[in-house]
Enzyme design. Structure first.
Site, PDB file in Angstrom:
ATOM      1  CD  GLU A 180      -2.734  -1.158   0.463  1.00  0.00           C
ATOM      2  OE1 GLU A 180      -3.096  -0.324  -0.233  1.00  0.00           O
ATOM      3  OE2 GLU A 180      -3.428  -2.464   0.315  1.00  0.00           O
ATOM      4  CB  CYS A 182      -1.684   7.012   1.309  1.00  0.00           C
ATOM      5  SG  CYS A 182      -2.590   5.853   2.299  1.00  0.00           S
TER       6      CYS A 182
HETATM    7  P1  NDP Z   1       8.821   4.884   4.330  1.00  0.00           P
HETATM    8  O1  NDP Z   1       8.179   4.322   3.347  1.00  0.00           O
HETATM    9  O2  NDP Z   1      10.388   5.350   4.428  1.00  0.00           O
HETATM   10  O3  NDP Z   1       8.565   4.180   5.713  1.00  0.00           O
HETATM   11  C1  NDP Z   1       7.308   3.298   5.716  1.00  0.00           C
HETATM   12  C2  NDP Z   1       7.848   2.018   6.657  1.00  0.00           C
HETATM   13  O4  NDP Z   1       8.921   1.174   6.103  1.00  0.00           O
HETATM   14  C3  NDP Z   1       8.423   2.456   8.199  1.00  0.00           C
HETATM   15  O5  NDP Z   1       8.272   1.474   9.241  1.00  0.00           O
HETATM   16  C4  NDP Z   1       9.957   2.468   7.606  1.00  0.00           C
HETATM   17  O6  NDP Z   1      11.008   2.340   8.856  1.00  0.00           O
HETATM   18  C5  NDP Z   1       9.901   1.326   6.925  1.00  0.00           C
HETATM   19  N1  NDP Z   1      11.252   1.067   5.932  1.00  0.00           N
HETATM   20  C6  NDP Z   1      12.023   2.124   5.486  1.00  0.00           C
HETATM   21  N2  NDP Z   1      13.062   1.704   4.771  1.00  0.00           N
HETATM   22  C7  NDP Z   1      13.207   0.558   4.825  1.00  0.00           C
HETATM   23  C8  NDP Z   1      13.809  -0.678   4.241  1.00  0.00           C
HETATM   24  N3  NDP Z   1      15.086  -0.318   3.530  1.00  0.00           N
HETATM   25  N4  NDP Z   1      13.367  -1.896   4.448  1.00  0.00           N
HETATM   26  C9  NDP Z   1      12.412  -2.217   5.119  1.00  0.00           C
HETATM   27  N5  NDP Z   1      11.620  -1.128   5.812  1.00  0.00           N
HETATM   28  C10 NDP Z   1      11.957   0.143   5.484  1.00  0.00           C
HETATM   29  O7  NDP Z   1       8.182   6.231   4.584  1.00  0.00           O
HETATM   30  P2  NDP Z   1       8.589   7.555   5.456  1.00  0.00           P
HETATM   31  O8  NDP Z   1       7.779   7.583   6.521  1.00  0.00           O
HETATM   32  O9  NDP Z   1       9.763   7.904   5.358  1.00  0.00           O
HETATM   33  O10 NDP Z   1       7.545   8.563   4.541  1.00  0.00           O
HETATM   34  C11 NDP Z   1       8.192   8.915   3.077  1.00  0.00           C
HETATM   35  C12 NDP Z   1       7.194   9.319   2.409  1.00  0.00           C
HETATM   36  O11 NDP Z   1       6.316   8.110   1.913  1.00  0.00           O
HETATM   37  C13 NDP Z   1       6.192  10.372   2.646  1.00  0.00           C
HETATM   38  O12 NDP Z   1       6.511  11.610   2.517  1.00  0.00           O
HETATM   39  C14 NDP Z   1       4.849   9.864   1.935  1.00  0.00           C
HETATM   40  O13 NDP Z   1       4.956  10.367   0.676  1.00  0.00           O
HETATM   41  C15 NDP Z   1       4.976   8.223   1.779  1.00  0.00           C
HETATM   42  N6  NDP Z   1       4.415   7.619   2.683  1.00  0.00           N
HETATM   43  C16 NDP Z   1       3.009   7.104   2.453  1.00  0.00           C
HETATM   44  C17 NDP Z   1       2.463   6.345   3.174  1.00  0.00           C
HETATM   45  C18 NDP Z   1       1.204   5.705   2.779  1.00  0.00           C
HETATM   46  O14 NDP Z   1       0.233   5.621   3.723  1.00  0.00           O
HETATM   47  N7  NDP Z   1       0.972   5.094   1.671  1.00  0.00           N
HETATM   48  C19 NDP Z   1       2.657   6.306   4.779  1.00  0.00           C
HETATM   49  C20 NDP Z   1       3.878   6.861   5.228  1.00  0.00           C
HETATM   50  C21 NDP Z   1       4.612   7.682   4.092  1.00  0.00           C
HETATM   51  P3  NDP Z   1      11.361   3.424   9.700  1.00  0.00           P
HETATM   52  O15 NDP Z   1      10.909   4.760   9.199  1.00  0.00           O
HETATM   53  O16 NDP Z   1      11.190   3.117  11.162  1.00  0.00           O
HETATM   54  O17 NDP Z   1      13.003   3.492   9.307  1.00  0.00           O
END
Ligand code: NDP
Length: 449
Positions: free
Chosen positions: A227, A261
């Site tokens: 998602e 999102c």
């Molecule tokens: P991320 O995609 O970076 O993070 C989402 C989850 O993935 C967190 O638990 C994060 O862990 C984890 N994660 C990050 N890198 C890795 C990796 N290499 N392997 C496995 N898991 C990983 O989103 P952000 O929070 O940084 O947000 C950045 C952008 O993403 C936002 O500005 C927005 O555009 C989008 N976003 C979209 C969402 C949605 O609902 N579709 C939700 C959140 C963000 P951790 O952060 O703990 O390191």
């Protein structure tokens, strides 16, 4: 060490050990050990345990809402709504346990039947914008199908997941069935993706990291549900109830400070009513109450972090049509902002994930569909018109997974949610989600002698 902040005050509210590879492996081992017994629990008993968890979430409603409000900077009223949904989701999947049935298929020489088998240990990686809500959308179907889980919440917002894991034990869900690891995505999340004993990753987050999840999952042919981001269009036709559409539009993009999102951050308006709509939309946005998340009347809080505020600010070039008010001082505040844009502008193409709305005019129905679909994303969207035929024509033509007509609400426990195109694949919520947490097994039983 993970330092957890309140984004409205920048104060530290918790300090937690950060899980590395070793701790993540221990959580997977614990989920693996718990799996045979959990999948063997009789369906009515598994349903009863999930029902009890739902009831405990209801009983701790205010406590969980306050945790979420403080950790994400969400207005308390919105946080209460989210926790209510978490309980509804567990109630829904408690009811789904014994309705997720197989089939018998007519074949020659015997009986053919299908079973819905659990996958085993599933890894759930969740974001910071709706921490417990999004976790429950994955936990509900995963546990209902008989899987055990390791949940890795976003490092910025782990507190509600930790409390939920305690409530799960209080509900009588056996130790090891629901494990939470607090750690960096690049370490703990990556280890879940790589781990040979993890059968599936349920992920919500950015499209960029989603791509990495998919790439990493290839090594062990893990199942994935993704998602991801969105850039949803709110399409307003000249024959819409303009007052209603304009009054609702701010909450479809500024809710959760735009960190959603499903945010309808592209507002497409038919040229002939563009000026009138813009005037009504600006006036409605001035009414959004921005401030202390703990106040009962607040409608929008701060952004999640200083780094994220910087990223959001980079989208606003020149003088916007409206820059609303936001508190000064501590906290990652950003005002409601409306800009006029062309479909090719960055603010109209990339996910801002903040309170910035792009107003875009369109000429006619075909032009509206063209602009709405001119996006790498396809998650959500809205259509406002009083013409029923047009509403359905446009709904069928827009390439997104979730749409609302004369409304901006996309998410309900009983209806499927998920994206087209680079917004991901797989469906959460409703009975559809169960398909993502089970395998179909086909068994033929010969009745010949
Ligand atoms: P991320 O995609 O970076 O993070 C989402 C989850 O993935 C967190 O638990 C994060 O862990 C984890 N994660 C990050 N890198 C890795 C990796 N290499 N392997 C496995 N898991 C990983 O989103 P952000 O929070 O940084 O947000 C950045 C952008 O993403 C936002 O500005 C927005 O555009 C989008 N976003 C979209 C969402 C949605 O609902 N579709 C939700 C959140 C963000 P951790 O952060 O703990 O390191």
């Amino acid at each position: 060490m993970t330092r957890v902040l309140n984004p409205a005050t920048e104060e530290t509210i918790a300090e937690l050990e950060s899980a590395g590879v070793e701790e993540t492996d221990a959580a997977v081992a614990s989920a693996r050990a718990a799996y045979p017994a959990w999948r063997g629990v009789a369906p009515t008993d598994r349903a009863r345990l999930l029902r009890r968890l739902a009831t405990l979430v209801e009983e701790h409603h205010e406590e969980l809402a306050r945790i979420e409000s403080q950790n994400v900077g969400k207005p308390i009223a919105g946080a209460r709504g989210e926790i209510a949904m978490v309980a509804q989701v567990f109630h829904y999947y408690a009811g789904a346990v014994d309705k997720h049935t197989g089939e018998t298929i007519p074949v020659a020489g015997g009986i053919d039947m299908t079973f819905r088998e659990p996958l085993g240990v599933v890894g759930l990686i969740t974001p910071w914008n709706f921490p417990l809500n999004i976790a429950s959308w994955k936990l509900g179907p995963a546990l209902a199908c008989g899987n055990t889980v390791v949940l890795k919440p976003a490092e910025l917002t782990p507190l509600s997941a930790l409390r939920l894991a305690e409530l799960a034990l209080d509900a009588g869900i056996p130790e090891g069935v629901l494990n939470v690891v607090v750690g960096k995505g690049s370490v703990a999340g990556q280890r879940l993706i790589d781990h040979p004993d993890v059968a599936k990753i349920g992920f919500t987050g950015s499209t960029e990291v989603g791509r990495e999840v998919m790439r990493g999952a290839a090594a062990t042919i893990k199942r994935v549900t993704l998602e991801l981001g969105g850039k949803s269009a709110n399409v307003v036709f000249a024959d819409a109830d303009l007052e209603r559409a304009a009054a609702a539009a701010p909450y479809a993009v500024f809710d959760n400070a735009g960190q959603d999102c499903c945010a309808r951050s592209r507002i497409l308006v038919e040229q002939s009513v563009y000026d009138r709509f813009a005037e009504l939309f600006v006036a409605a946005t001035r009414g959004v109450k921005v401030g202390d998340p703990a106040s009962e009347t607040t409608e929008m809080g701060p952004l999640i972090s200083a780094a994220h505020r910087e990223a959001v600010a980079s989208f606003v070039e020149g003088e916007p049509l409206l820059r609303g008010d936001a508190p000064d001082g501590a906290g990652f505040w950003f005002p409601c902002t409306i800009v006029e844009a062309r479909p090719e502008d960055r603010v109209a193409r990339d996910e801002v994930f903040g309170p910035v709305a792009a107003l875009i005019p369109f000429a006619d129905e075909a032009d509206a569909i063209r602009i709405a679909n001119d996006s790498a994303y396809g998650l959500s969207g809205s259509i406002w018109t009083e013409n029923g035929g047009r509403a359905l024509r446009v709904a069928r033509a827009v390439e997104t997974g979730v749409l609302s007509i004369n409304s901006n609400s996309s998410v309900r426990p009983s209806t499927p949610f998920g994206g087209f195109k680079q917004s991901g694949f797989g469906r959460e919520l409703g009975m559809h989600a169960l398909a993502g947490y089970s395998e179909v097994k086909n068994v033929f039983y010969s009745t010949g002698r």
